[in-house]
Design a protein around this motif. Structure first.
Motif, PDB file in Angstrom:
ATOM      1  N   GLY A  79       0.766  -1.241   0.000  1.00 16.99           N
ATOM      2  CA  GLY A  79       0.000   0.000   0.000  1.00 16.99           C
ATOM      3  C   GLY A  79       0.787   1.275   0.000  1.00 16.99           C
ATOM      4  O   GLY A  79       0.382   2.263   0.609  1.00 16.99           O
ATOM      5  N   GLY A  80       1.938   1.288  -0.655  1.00 18.75           N
ATOM      6  CA  GLY A  80       2.681   2.540  -0.781  1.00 18.75           C
ATOM      7  C   GLY A  80       3.481   2.922   0.437  1.00 18.75           C
ATOM      8  O   GLY A  80       3.747   4.086   0.657  1.00 18.75           O
ATOM      9  N   LEU A  81       3.893   1.955   1.236  1.00 15.73           N
ATOM     10  CA  LEU A  81       4.646   2.263   2.449  1.00 15.73           C
ATOM     11  C   LEU A  81       6.111   2.562   2.185  1.00 15.73           C
ATOM     12  O   LEU A  81       6.811   3.044   3.041  1.00 15.73           O
ATOM     13  CB  LEU A  81       4.554   1.087   3.434  1.00 15.73           C
ATOM     14  N   GLY A  82       6.573   2.280   1.009  1.00 17.22           N
ATOM     15  CA  GLY A  82       7.990   2.421   0.711  1.00 17.22           C
ATOM     16  C   GLY A  82       8.365   3.709   0.047  1.00 17.22           C
ATOM     17  O   GLY A  82       8.143   4.793   0.569  1.00 17.22           O
ATOM     18  N   GLN A  83       8.833   3.609  -1.177  1.00 20.79           N
ATOM     19  CA  GLN A  83       9.502   4.729  -1.827  1.00 20.79           C
ATOM     20  C   GLN A  83       8.612   5.652  -2.641  1.00 20.79           C
ATOM     21  O   GLN A  83       8.997   6.751  -2.954  1.00 20.79           O
ATOM     22  CB  GLN A  83      10.589   4.174  -2.740  1.00 20.79           C
ATOM     23  N   SER A  84       7.448   5.230  -3.030  1.00 18.80           N
ATOM     24  CA  SER A  84       6.704   6.016  -4.016  1.00 18.80           C
ATOM     25  C   SER A  84       5.292   6.334  -3.567  1.00 18.80           C
ATOM     26  O   SER A  84       4.650   5.555  -2.903  1.00 18.80           O
ATOM     27  CB  SER A  84       6.641   5.240  -5.333  1.00 18.80           C
ATOM     28  N   THR A  85       4.836   7.499  -3.983  1.00 19.04           N
ATOM     29  CA  THR A  85       3.426   7.846  -3.791  1.00 19.04           C
ATOM     30  C   THR A  85       2.814   8.241  -5.122  1.00 19.04           C
ATOM     31  O   THR A  85       1.751   8.832  -5.173  1.00 19.04           O
ATOM     32  CB  THR A  85       3.280   9.012  -2.788  1.00 19.04           C
ATOM     33  N   ALA A  86       3.511   7.940  -6.203  1.00 21.59           N
ATOM     34  CA  ALA A  86       3.046   8.325  -7.538  1.00 21.59           C
ATOM     35  C   ALA A  86       1.731   7.641  -7.874  1.00 21.59           C
ATOM     36  O   ALA A  86       1.432   6.555  -7.394  1.00 21.59           O
ATOM     37  CB  ALA A  86       4.106   7.947  -8.574  1.00 21.59           C
ATOM     38  N   SER A  87       0.945   8.299  -8.717  1.00 23.44           N
ATOM     39  CA  SER A  87      -0.361   7.756  -9.073  1.00 23.44           C
ATOM     40  C   SER A  87      -0.245   6.418  -9.793  1.00 23.44           C
ATOM     41  O   SER A  87      -1.126   5.575  -9.688  1.00 23.44           O
ATOM     42  CB  SER A  87      -1.135   8.757  -9.932  1.00 23.44           C
ATOM     43  N   GLU A  88       0.858   6.206 -10.537  1.00 19.51           N
ATOM     44  CA  GLU A  88       1.053   4.919 -11.197  1.00 19.51           C
ATOM     45  C   GLU A  88       1.141   3.802 -10.166  1.00 19.51           C
ATOM     46  O   GLU A  88       0.627   2.702 -10.374  1.00 19.51           O
ATOM     47  CB  GLU A  88       2.319   4.923 -12.068  1.00 19.51           C
ATOM     48  N   MET A  96      -2.663  -5.004  -7.672  1.00 23.07           N
ATOM     49  CA  MET A  96      -2.047  -6.097  -6.910  1.00 23.07           C
ATOM     50  C   MET A  96      -3.052  -6.747  -5.976  1.00 23.07           C
ATOM     51  O   MET A  96      -3.085  -7.963  -5.833  1.00 23.07           O
ATOM     52  CB  MET A  96      -0.841  -5.566  -6.130  1.00 23.07           C
ATOM     53  N   LYS A  97      -3.898  -5.953  -5.353  1.00 24.12           N
ATOM     54  CA  LYS A  97      -4.925  -6.511  -4.463  1.00 24.12           C
ATOM     55  C   LYS A  97      -5.855  -7.422  -5.247  1.00 24.12           C
ATOM     56  O   LYS A  97      -6.205  -8.510  -4.800  1.00 24.12           O
ATOM     57  CB  LYS A  97      -5.707  -5.397  -3.780  1.00 24.12           C
ATOM     58  N   LYS A  98      -6.252  -6.973  -6.424  1.00 23.63           N
ATOM     59  CA  LYS A  98      -7.147  -7.772  -7.269  1.00 23.63           C
ATOM     60  C   LYS A  98      -6.452  -9.049  -7.751  1.00 23.63           C
ATOM     61  O   LYS A  98      -7.055 -10.115  -7.790  1.00 23.63           O
ATOM     62  CB  LYS A  98      -7.646  -6.956  -8.471  1.00 23.63           C
ATOM     63  N   LEU A  99      -5.188  -8.931  -8.120  1.00 26.74           N
ATOM     64  CA  LEU A  99      -4.436 -10.099  -8.586  1.00 26.74           C
ATOM     65  C   LEU A  99      -4.260 -11.121  -7.470  1.00 26.74           C
ATOM     66  O   LEU A  99      -4.387 -12.328  -7.697  1.00 26.74           O
ATOM     67  CB  LEU A  99      -3.079  -9.668  -9.138  1.00 26.74           C
ATOM     68  N   ALA A 100      -3.968 -10.645  -6.263  1.00 24.51           N
ATOM     69  CA  ALA A 100      -3.811 -11.557  -5.126  1.00 24.51           C
ATOM     70  C   ALA A 100      -5.106 -12.307  -4.851  1.00 24.51           C
ATOM     71  O   ALA A 100      -5.091 -13.499  -4.535  1.00 24.51           O
ATOM     72  CB  ALA A 100      -3.346 -10.788  -3.892  1.00 24.51           C
TER      73      ALA A 100
END
Length: 123
Positions: A79-88, A96-100
């Motif tokens: 959920g974006g906890l790391g390096q990026s907050t970009a919209s992509e 990823m949630k849907k794929l999982a």
């Protein structure tokens, strides 16, 4: 008296036999290999050779180190906890949630190693 000592010894042995046992860690089994996950789900945007597709705003995977790939995959899966907050990345996190949910989950380290070993031009 001997029977009592024997009985107490047996009880103590049974009680203590469980002490110190560490629970066995669960081994996570994934439905698909990293190669299958990539081919079925990731290649649509990142390309068949990890070259990336500008029209999909998907970066190339060919010049990223294993560590960079791991960080990106961790970021996407968590959920974006790391390096990026970009919209992509927001789109990828949703995907990823849907794929999982469909069984396309993967081990981050295994996937990063697969991507690097398969597509990296800087081997």
């Amino acid at each position: 008296m001997k029977k009592m000592n024997l009985a107490l010894s047996l009880v103590a042995l049974v009680v203590l036999s469980g002490c110190g046992d560490k629970p066995k860690s669960e081994i996570v089994k994934y439905k698909y290999t990293p190669a299958q996950v990539y081919q079925d789900t990731c290649s649509h945007c990142h390309g068949l050779k990890g070259e990336g597709l500008a029209e999909k705003k998907a970066p190339a995977l060919t010049k990223q180190s294993v560590q960079e790939l791991e960080m990106s995959l961790f970021d996407i899966k968590n959920g974006g906890l790391g390096q990026s907050t970009a919209s992509e990345h927001d789109v990828m996190e949703h995907n990823m949630k849907k794929l999982a949910e469909k069984g396309y989950d993967y081990d981050i380290k295994m996937m990063a190693n697969y991507l690097h070993n398969t597509f990296s031009v800087a081997k």
